[in-house]
Design an enzyme around this catalytic site. Structure first.
Site, PDB file in Angstrom:
ATOM      1  N   ARG A  45       0.852  -1.186   0.000  1.00  0.00           N
ATOM      2  CA  ARG A  45       0.000   0.000   0.000  1.00  0.00           C
ATOM      3  C   ARG A  45       0.892   1.242   0.000  1.00  0.00           C
ATOM      4  O   ARG A  45       1.841   1.320   0.782  1.00  0.00           O
ATOM      5  CB  ARG A  45      -0.917   0.000   1.222  1.00  0.00           C
ATOM      6  N   LYS A  81       1.980  -7.619   5.070  1.00  0.00           N
ATOM      7  CA  LYS A  81       1.612  -6.390   4.374  1.00  0.00           C
ATOM      8  C   LYS A  81       2.829  -5.488   4.306  1.00  0.00           C
ATOM      9  O   LYS A  81       3.748  -5.596   5.135  1.00  0.00           O
ATOM     10  CB  LYS A  81       0.496  -5.659   5.120  1.00  0.00           C
ATOM     11  N   ASP A 115      -1.604  -2.911  -4.109  1.00  0.00           N
ATOM     12  CA  ASP A 115      -2.657  -2.493  -3.196  1.00  0.00           C
ATOM     13  C   ASP A 115      -2.893  -1.009  -3.445  1.00  0.00           C
ATOM     14  O   ASP A 115      -2.281  -0.407  -4.341  1.00  0.00           O
ATOM     15  CB  ASP A 115      -2.262  -2.779  -1.745  1.00  0.00           C
ATOM     16  N   ALA A 231     -12.887   0.189  -1.845  1.00  0.00           N
ATOM     17  CA  ALA A 231     -11.791   1.161  -1.937  1.00  0.00           C
ATOM     18  C   ALA A 231     -10.998   1.118  -0.636  1.00  0.00           C
ATOM     19  O   ALA A 231     -10.380   0.112  -0.323  1.00  0.00           O
ATOM     20  CB  ALA A 231     -12.352   2.554  -2.230  1.00  0.00           C
ATOM     21  N   ALA A 253     -13.047  -4.300  -0.077  1.00  0.00           N
ATOM     22  CA  ALA A 253     -11.969  -3.538   0.549  1.00  0.00           C
ATOM     23  C   ALA A 253     -11.501  -4.264   1.803  1.00  0.00           C
ATOM     24  O   ALA A 253     -12.208  -5.129   2.342  1.00  0.00           O
ATOM     25  CB  ALA A 253     -12.447  -2.131   0.906  1.00  0.00           C
TER      26      ALA A 253
END
Length: 340
Positions: A45, A81, A115, A231, A253
């Site tokens: 992300r 992540k 992401d 989103a 999401a």
């Protein structure tokens, strides 16, 4: 440093690598939440954070959700992540090259993909430096959309209504939201679409017969059957739930609820909720099913998400627990069994 980190990660519990590269301006965090079932997996992300602490909280929450997602999906993988702290002066090409090197140095204990905020060009640069990044964004978005459809089918079955003709408010017109809107429309659902970039929402809507666009600040309280956040996370707040006219929340999401307590607010209003670790799992199934499990056809695992959603909703109804609590217990039970 990498060897010590890997030994600590194998012992269980979340671990983080903090990456700072002055040449490119890169500041990033890679989090491994759990590797009991297999390598930690999760996307990269890229976004502006108000502080490093906010970035750390986000990456840990997202990695934790990925652990639950992989467990519930039956994958041989755990949760991870990465977040890149977007800042002025960032040399994106050099930054993602360095991030790719970090991922490669981990030797496959962390596998990643795109992401929010990370572009196809960013992933391509990473792929020049690591074997452990998945760059097929279109394929992953299609897999997410297929899984989301199966979960919405489970909602319709629980409600006792036919799928065709239901209305769905899709929040987000990026790769995931656009693919979800198109797949749901093909299944006979009526689409209401919104994005902070109105022109992008309008472009997607033009490809879908009968779709309409609504303002981004109205999408979650539209007069529809189902709300599908596709989103950013944290959008379903208590205020939104009290104003919501839909009878179900089922989106692609990550971490759509503003806090765990919102699951109880939804339940109190009688709104069905498919936890996003189930509804959004199509992409990780597609990527890890091939790269780690060697499955040439991942569609049966993706389609099984609908059955998982139905089991969770049934158990929640029978026990009076929230679907989030039921899903959490099921995910952790599989991990605990693997540890034993």
């Amino acid at each position: 440093m990498a060897e010590r980190f890997l030994r600590e990660a194998a012992a269980g519990g979340p671990r983080c690598i903090f990456v700072a590269d002055p040449r490119s301006g890169l500041r990033a965090i890679v989090a491994l939440d759990d590797t009991t079932l297999g390598p930690a997996v999760g996307g990269v992300r890229t976004m502006r954070y108000p502080s490093a602490d906010a970035a750390l909280a986000d990456v840990l929450a997202l990695a934790r959700a990925m652990t639950r997602k992989c467990s519930l999906a039956g994958l041989d993988a755990g949760g991870g992540k990465a977040v890149v702290l977007l800042a002025d002066g960032l040399d994106r090409k050099a930054a993602f090259a360095r991030l790719g090197q970090v991922v490669e140095e981990l030797g496959g204990v962390f596998r990643t993909a795109g992401d929010l905020g990370t572009t196809a060009a960013d992933l391509a640069v990473m792929a020049e430096h690591t074997r452990y990044v998945h760059t097929d964004e279109r394929g992953l978005a299609s897999a997410v959309a297929r899984g989301l459809l199966r979960c919405i089918e489970a909602c319709a079955a629980m409600r006792g209504v036919p799928l065709e003709g239901l209305s769905v408010a899709v929040q987000g017109a990026g790769a995931i939201g656009a693919s979800a809107a198109e797949v749901l429309a093909e299944a006979g659902l009526r689409i209401v679409l919104a994005d902070v970039d109105t022109r992008r929402a309008e472009e997607v809507a033009r490809r879908i017969p009968g779709a309409r666009v609504t303002p981004a600040d109205r999408i979650l309280v539209e007069d529809v059957d189902i709300v599908a956040p596709c989103a950013v996370g944290g959008v379903v707040t208590a205020e939104v739930v009290h104003a919501m006219r839909a009878w179900a929340v089922c989106g692609a999401a990550n971490n759509v609820l503003a806090s765990p307590e919102i699951a109880r607010v939804l339940a109190a209003r009688g709104i069905l909720h498919v936890p996003d670790p189930i509804a959004s799992a199509g992409a990780v199934i597609d990527g890890i099913g091939l790269a780690v499990m060697g499955l040439p056809d991942r569609t049966p695992l993706i389609d099984r998400l609908g059955e998982t959603a139905r089991l969770v909703l049934d158990e929640a109804k029978a026990t009076g627990r929230t679907p989030m609590d039921v899903a959490e217990a099921r995910a952790l039970a599989r991990i605990a069994a693997a540890r034993r």
